[in-house]
Write a protein that holds these residues in place. Structure first.
Motif, PDB file in Angstrom:
ATOM      1  N   UNK A  45       1.105  -0.926  -0.246  1.00  0.00           N
ATOM      2  CA  UNK A  45       0.378  -0.432   0.068  1.00  0.00           C
ATOM      3  C   UNK A  45       0.281   1.486   0.326  1.00  0.00           C
ATOM      4  N   UNK A  46       0.403   2.361  -1.291  1.00  0.00           N
ATOM      5  CA  UNK A  46       1.166   3.813  -1.480  1.00  0.00           C
ATOM      6  C   UNK A  46       0.803   4.673  -0.454  1.00  0.00           C
ATOM      7  N   UNK A  47      -1.107   4.175  -0.417  1.00  0.00           N
ATOM      8  CA  UNK A  47      -1.835   5.510  -0.207  1.00  0.00           C
ATOM      9  C   UNK A  47      -3.036   4.567   0.395  1.00  0.00           C
ATOM     10  N   UNK A  48      -2.831   5.415   1.472  1.00  0.00           N
ATOM     11  CA  UNK A  48      -4.030   4.605   1.829  1.00  0.00           C
ATOM     12  C   UNK A  48      -5.272   6.078   1.993  1.00  0.00           C
ATOM     13  N   UNK A  49      -6.543   6.874   2.127  1.00  0.00           N
ATOM     14  CA  UNK A  49      -7.151   7.711   1.988  1.00  0.00           C
ATOM     15  C   UNK A  49      -8.651   7.736   2.238  1.00  0.00           C
ATOM     16  N   UNK A  76     -19.955  21.572  14.981  1.00  0.00           N
ATOM     17  CA  UNK A  76     -20.169  21.067  14.090  1.00  0.00           C
ATOM     18  C   UNK A  76     -18.654  20.862  12.563  1.00  0.00           C
ATOM     19  N   UNK A  77     -19.251  19.000  12.878  1.00  0.00           N
ATOM     20  CA  UNK A  77     -18.113  19.016  11.345  1.00  0.00           C
ATOM     21  C   UNK A  77     -19.177  19.200   9.892  1.00  0.00           C
ATOM     22  N   UNK A  78     -18.619  19.477   8.346  1.00  0.00           N
ATOM     23  CA  UNK A  78     -19.119  19.630   7.671  1.00  0.00           C
ATOM     24  C   UNK A  78     -18.723  18.329   6.511  1.00  0.00           C
ATOM     25  N   UNK A  79     -17.312  18.133   6.927  1.00  0.00           N
ATOM     26  CA  UNK A  79     -16.672  17.124   5.823  1.00  0.00           C
ATOM     27  C   UNK A  79     -14.880  16.776   6.793  1.00  0.00           C
ATOM     28  N   UNK A  80     -14.444  16.351   5.967  1.00  0.00           N
ATOM     29  CA  UNK A  80     -13.288  15.374   6.608  1.00  0.00           C
ATOM     30  C   UNK A  80     -12.738  14.638   5.257  1.00  0.00           C
ATOM     31  N   UNK A  81     -11.566  14.954   5.728  1.00  0.00           N
ATOM     32  CA  UNK A  81     -10.321  13.945   5.197  1.00  0.00           C
ATOM     33  C   UNK A  81      -8.792  13.622   5.880  1.00  0.00           C
ATOM     34  N   UNK A  82      -9.127  12.309   5.519  1.00  0.00           N
ATOM     35  CA  UNK A  82      -7.366  11.648   5.996  1.00  0.00           C
ATOM     36  C   UNK A  82      -6.588  11.062   5.006  1.00  0.00           C
ATOM     37  N   UNK A  83      -5.532  10.766   4.698  1.00  0.00           N
ATOM     38  CA  UNK A  83      -4.713  10.210   3.703  1.00  0.00           C
ATOM     39  C   UNK A  83      -3.037   9.851   4.383  1.00  0.00           C
ATOM     40  N   UNK A  84      -3.045   8.879   4.108  1.00  0.00           N
ATOM     41  CA  UNK A  84      -1.230   7.928   4.749  1.00  0.00           C
ATOM     42  C   UNK A  84      -0.651   7.585   3.611  1.00  0.00           C
ATOM     43  N   UNK A  85       0.533   8.175   3.327  1.00  0.00           N
ATOM     44  CA  UNK A  85       1.589   8.093   1.978  1.00  0.00           C
ATOM     45  C   UNK A  85       2.812   7.337   2.935  1.00  0.00           C
ATOM     46  N   UNK A  86       2.900   6.603   2.218  1.00  0.00           N
ATOM     47  CA  UNK A  86       3.948   5.654   2.407  1.00  0.00           C
ATOM     48  C   UNK A  86       4.981   4.680   1.599  1.00  0.00           C
ATOM     49  N   UNK A  87       5.975   5.583   1.526  1.00  0.00           N
ATOM     50  CA  UNK A  87       7.013   5.044   0.790  1.00  0.00           C
ATOM     51  C   UNK A  87       7.685   4.361   0.943  1.00  0.00           C
ATOM     52  N   UNK A  88       7.977   3.374  -0.399  1.00  0.00           N
ATOM     53  CA  UNK A  88       8.387   2.102  -0.049  1.00  0.00           C
ATOM     54  C   UNK A  88       9.239   1.666  -0.812  1.00  0.00           C
ATOM     55  N   UNK A  89      10.622   0.831  -0.641  1.00  0.00           N
ATOM     56  CA  UNK A  89      12.115   0.915  -1.332  1.00  0.00           C
ATOM     57  C   UNK A  89      12.223  -0.418  -1.692  1.00  0.00           C
ATOM     58  N   UNK A  90      12.093  -0.886  -2.856  1.00  0.00           N
ATOM     59  CA  UNK A  90      12.397  -2.604  -3.531  1.00  0.00           C
ATOM     60  C   UNK A  90      14.152  -2.638  -3.610  1.00  0.00           C
ATOM     61  N   UNK A  91      14.278  -4.069  -2.755  1.00  0.00           N
ATOM     62  CA  UNK A  91      16.098  -4.174  -2.964  1.00  0.00           C
ATOM     63  C   UNK A  91      15.764  -5.511  -3.653  1.00  0.00           C
ATOM     64  N   UNK A  92      16.616  -5.089  -5.075  1.00  0.00           N
ATOM     65  CA  UNK A  92      16.946  -5.774  -6.056  1.00  0.00           C
ATOM     66  C   UNK A  92      18.553  -7.068  -5.360  1.00  0.00           C
ATOM     67  N   UNK A  93      18.622  -8.123  -5.535  1.00  0.00           N
ATOM     68  CA  UNK A  93      20.112  -9.276  -5.227  1.00  0.00           C
ATOM     69  C   UNK A  93      20.254  -9.652  -7.182  1.00  0.00           C
ATOM     70  N   UNK A  94      21.583  -9.889  -7.277  1.00  0.00           N
ATOM     71  CA  UNK A  94      21.739 -11.014  -8.492  1.00  0.00           C
ATOM     72  C   UNK A  94      21.936 -11.923  -7.926  1.00  0.00           C
ATOM     73  N   UNK A  95      21.331 -12.333  -9.479  1.00  0.00           N
ATOM     74  CA  UNK A  95      21.171 -14.030  -9.398  1.00  0.00           C
ATOM     75  C   UNK A  95      22.516 -14.938  -8.298  1.00  0.00           C
TER      76      UNK A  95
END
Length: 290
Positions: free
Chosen positions: A102-106, A162-181
């Motif tokens: 997951x890279x973003x949940x809103x 009194x609330x009329x609207x809201x928004x919430x978001x989480x941004x998740x950065x990921x780093x893939x690690x690759x290796x030689x065969x």
């Protein structure tokens, strides 16, 4: 032959998701031109490993199974790979993905509407036909609906109006690690070396995770604060958003919490056709230890 949206099922992380409105998936590579001195452009080569994206838009019709937490209250999917699939034609055909993160949940909602959930997934594995499990292995939480009185926003440093609207978001950065065969020189000469090591060997979450919370309140007892002094003082607050079941007002469907988030903007809107409203925006940063 076309397939109606009523025939489609979306399974993610073992759950058949409810309230799905749309699903988008794509997969691709990027190329980079190769230039040689004295010759110029000679060819183009792949610039990075294959990567895809999968986006799912839903209505919040139940507790979201993708928000499962561990014993420390941290979201499990912050650190865990998932897979998913769209099934159609009586579940005989599917388009899926593996090694997704997951890279973003809103979430966003206005009073009187069912909240909208958007989940963006980055795919580092396979994406396409017959690559993921085609049956649900877990029971989805039962359907529960909020109504216009089901939203509650709590801020630790003042009493909210009194609330009329809201928004919430989480941004998740990921780093893939690759290796030689893997494989020795003899393995390569014999043609037995492992040359299928195309997927990352691990995918690391890059902290902090950025959290953004915004909500609009109708100005009643709330007094506009001295924006300059308040913003520059950079105080931190805890902001909690809770969404309750309309049929059982004491039961929470989903909740979203921002710990030690900072107020970064405060804006006012007033017109002859609407009541005066105030929009507050908070930003926070989650780390592994908090």
């Amino acid at each position: 032959m076309s397939y109606s949206n009523y025939e489609q099922k979306v399974i993610v992380n073992g759950y058949q998701l409810l309230g799905v409105q749309s699903v988008d998936g794509n997969y691709g590579i990027s190329e980079k031109p190769v230039r040689v001195a004295g010759v110029g452009f000679i060819d183009a080569t792949i610039d990075s490993p294959l990567k895809g994206n999968f986006s799912i838009a839903r209505k919040m019709v139940s507790a979201d199974p993708l928000l499962e937490t561990n014993s420390f209250g941290q979201y499990i999917l912050d650190e865990r790979e998932i897979e998913g699939v769209i099934l159609y034609d009586n579940n005989t055909k599917g388009f899926g993905f593996t090694k997704g993160r997951i890279s973003r949940y809103s979430v966003n909602c206005s009073v009187g509407e069912i909240p909208d959930i958007q989940v963006d997934i980055t795919v580092y594995g396979s994406l396409g036909k017959d690559v993921a499990a085609s049956t649900a292995t877990k029971t989805h939480p039962p359907i529960r609906y909020p109504d216009q009185s089901s939203m509650r926003v709590t801020v630790s440093d003042f009493t909210i109006d009194a609330i009329s609207d809201f928004s919430y978001s989480r941004a998740i950065n990921t780093q893939p690690i690759y290796a030689l065969p893997k494989g020795s020189v003899d393995d390569w000469n014999a043609g037995t070396a492992d040359t299928k090591n195309l997927d990352p060997i691990q995918i690391d979450t890059q902290y902090p995770i950025e959290t953004d919370i915004n909500f609009t309140i109708i100005a009643d007892d709330y007094e506009i604060r001295e924006i300059k002094d308040r913003i520059q003082a950079a105080p931190k607050s805890d902001v909690s958003i809770e969404i309750f079941d309309a049929q059982s007002p004491t039961d929470i469907i989903n909740s979203f919490v921002g710990k030690n988030v900072r107020l970064i903007s405060e804006s006012v809107n007033s017109s002859t056709e609407q009541e005066m409203s105030i929009s507050l925006t908070y930003k926070g940063y989650e780390t592994l230890h908090n």
